[in-house]
Design an enzyme around this catalytic site. Structure first.
Site, PDB file in Angstrom:
ATOM      1  N   GLY A 197       0.831  -1.191   0.000  1.00 35.87           N
ATOM      2  CA  GLY A 197       0.000   0.000   0.000  1.00 35.87           C
ATOM      3  C   GLY A 197       0.866   1.241   0.000  1.00 35.87           C
ATOM      4  CG  MET A 248       1.319   5.376   4.356  1.00 44.67           C
ATOM      5  SD  MET A 248       2.676   6.549   4.426  1.00 44.67           S
ATOM      6  CE  MET A 248       2.955   6.592   6.202  1.00 44.67           C
ATOM      7  CB  VAL A 293      -1.218  -5.408   2.811  1.00 46.93           C
ATOM      8  CG1 VAL A 293      -2.466  -6.002   3.457  1.00 46.93           C
ATOM      9  CG2 VAL A 293      -1.329  -3.880   2.753  1.00 46.93           C
ATOM     10  CE  LYS A 300      -1.048   0.840   4.063  1.00 54.14           C
ATOM     11  NZ  LYS A 300      -1.954   1.862   3.490  1.00 54.14           N
ATOM     12  CG  ASP A 341      -3.267   6.804  -4.546  1.00 58.80           C
ATOM     13  OD1 ASP A 341      -3.154   7.151  -5.741  1.00 58.80           O
ATOM     14  OD2 ASP A 341      -2.554   5.931  -4.025  1.00 58.80           O
TER      15      ASP A 341
END
Length: 337
Positions: A90, A92, A95, A110, A204
């Protein structure tokens, strides 16, 4: 004098067994059962064959087995969760699919890499993503259930979606029919309307951030770049960095991501609808700069040039969602519905 019998397992295989036990993934009695089964089959004993047997018995996943065969015996647990396999990356972090060791419930974890945790700005942004996600509770948004730290890693516990993202779906199955594409966009819009009503702008939206569950439900995922009106997010250090994805980013977001509103998500959703119907992004270019320039200056492409059977109303909707000026787009996700 009788010669001593040869051990069933050679040294590499015994080392593999030791790593399985050390990792806490398999019990010794389960390993013995698999060994007996393999003996009955007359299989040659190697670490790889034993790993295949443990996978077949449902005791290891392919990812776990490959890590163990590579000599790893750590990194299979995070907090209360046993890590089963990576699901993707992802905005940041990475996952993973995880299983709660008591409840046996599958969740998506995550995880922020340890090297990023030392970066206060990134760590704060990750926490803000968790807070933003926690405020959203809608059937068309991936739910977040918990935020925790273990082993020097920050992680968000999220709903696991049994399915694939829309980009992967188009690559696998080809372009969507108009009814299917419109249904996917309608569901995503319902989720975005819920987020926008709570002051959360995604920033996004793209096919890979819309998850398609096996039962047809679409869910908005990855709040890693979300702007939250009621949080004091410091984005000063992102002034010279694009927030968003070049193929789907709104013109005004590429210039100043801090001031965008819901209409930026609508533009990105229009680009996504174009992709679902054509199998390609709206604008081409060899570089990010070229594609961003086209978002700024080129007229929205007509879906009918690639998909001639697309109804006029749908083609016009795509162009309206992708209008250069925010005021020329639908004012909100609710209006789009």
């Amino acid at each position: 004098m009788t010669a001593p019998s040869q051990p069933i397992l050679d040294e590499p295989t015994r080392s593999f067994v030791q790593r399985c036990l050390s990792a806490g993934l398999v019990e010794i009695n389960d390993i013995k059962k698999v060994v007996v089964s393999l003996q009955a089959e007359g299989s040659a004993f190697t670490a790889k064959r034993l790993a295949e047997g443990l996978i077949g018995a449902g005791l290891l996943t392919h990812w776990q087995a490959n890590k163990l065969l590579a000599g790893k015996s750590k990194g299979f647990y995070l907090g209360s969760y046993r890590l089963l396999r990576p699901l993707g990356k992802g905005g940041m972090g990475v996952v993973y699919l995880g299983e709660h060791h008591v409840m046996k419930r599958l969740m998506a974890l995550k995880i922020m890499p340890p090297e990023s945790v030392a970066d206060k700005r990134r760590a704060d942004r990750f926490r803000e993503e968790a807070r933003a996600s926690a405020q959203l509770d809608h059937p068309n948004i991936v739910r977040a259930y918990d935020f925790a730290e273990a082993g020097g890693k920050l992680y968000i516990v999220m709903e696991y979606i049994d399915g694939i993202d829309l980009q992967a779906a188009v690559r696998r199955d080809g372009v969507m029919s108009v009814p299917l594409a419109l249904d996917a966009i309608r569901q995503a819009t319902c989720g975005l309307a819920h987020a926008h009503d709570r002051g959360v702008i995604h920033r996004d939206i793209k096919p890979s951030n819309l998850m398609l569950r096996t039962d047809g439900v679409v869910k908005v995922s990855d709040m890693g770049l979300a702007r939250v009106s009621w949080m004091g997010i410091d984005e000063q250090s992102t002034n010279n960095r694009l927030l968003g994805t070049a193929d789907f980013v709104a013109p005004e977001q590429a210039i100043n991501s801090k001031s965008v509103d819901a209409r930026a998500d609508i533009y990105s959703l229009g680009c996504t609808l174009y992709y679902l119907l054509t199998g390609q992004a709206p604008f081409s270019g060899n570089t990010i700069a070229q594609r961003l320039a086209k978002h700024q200056t080129a007229a929205p492409p007509d879906v009918r040039s690639i998909h001639p059977d697309c109804p006029n109303a749908v083609a016009e909707l795509v162009m309206r969602m992708m209008a250069k000026r925010p005021e020329d787009r639908p004012k909100s996700a609710a209006e789009l519905l």
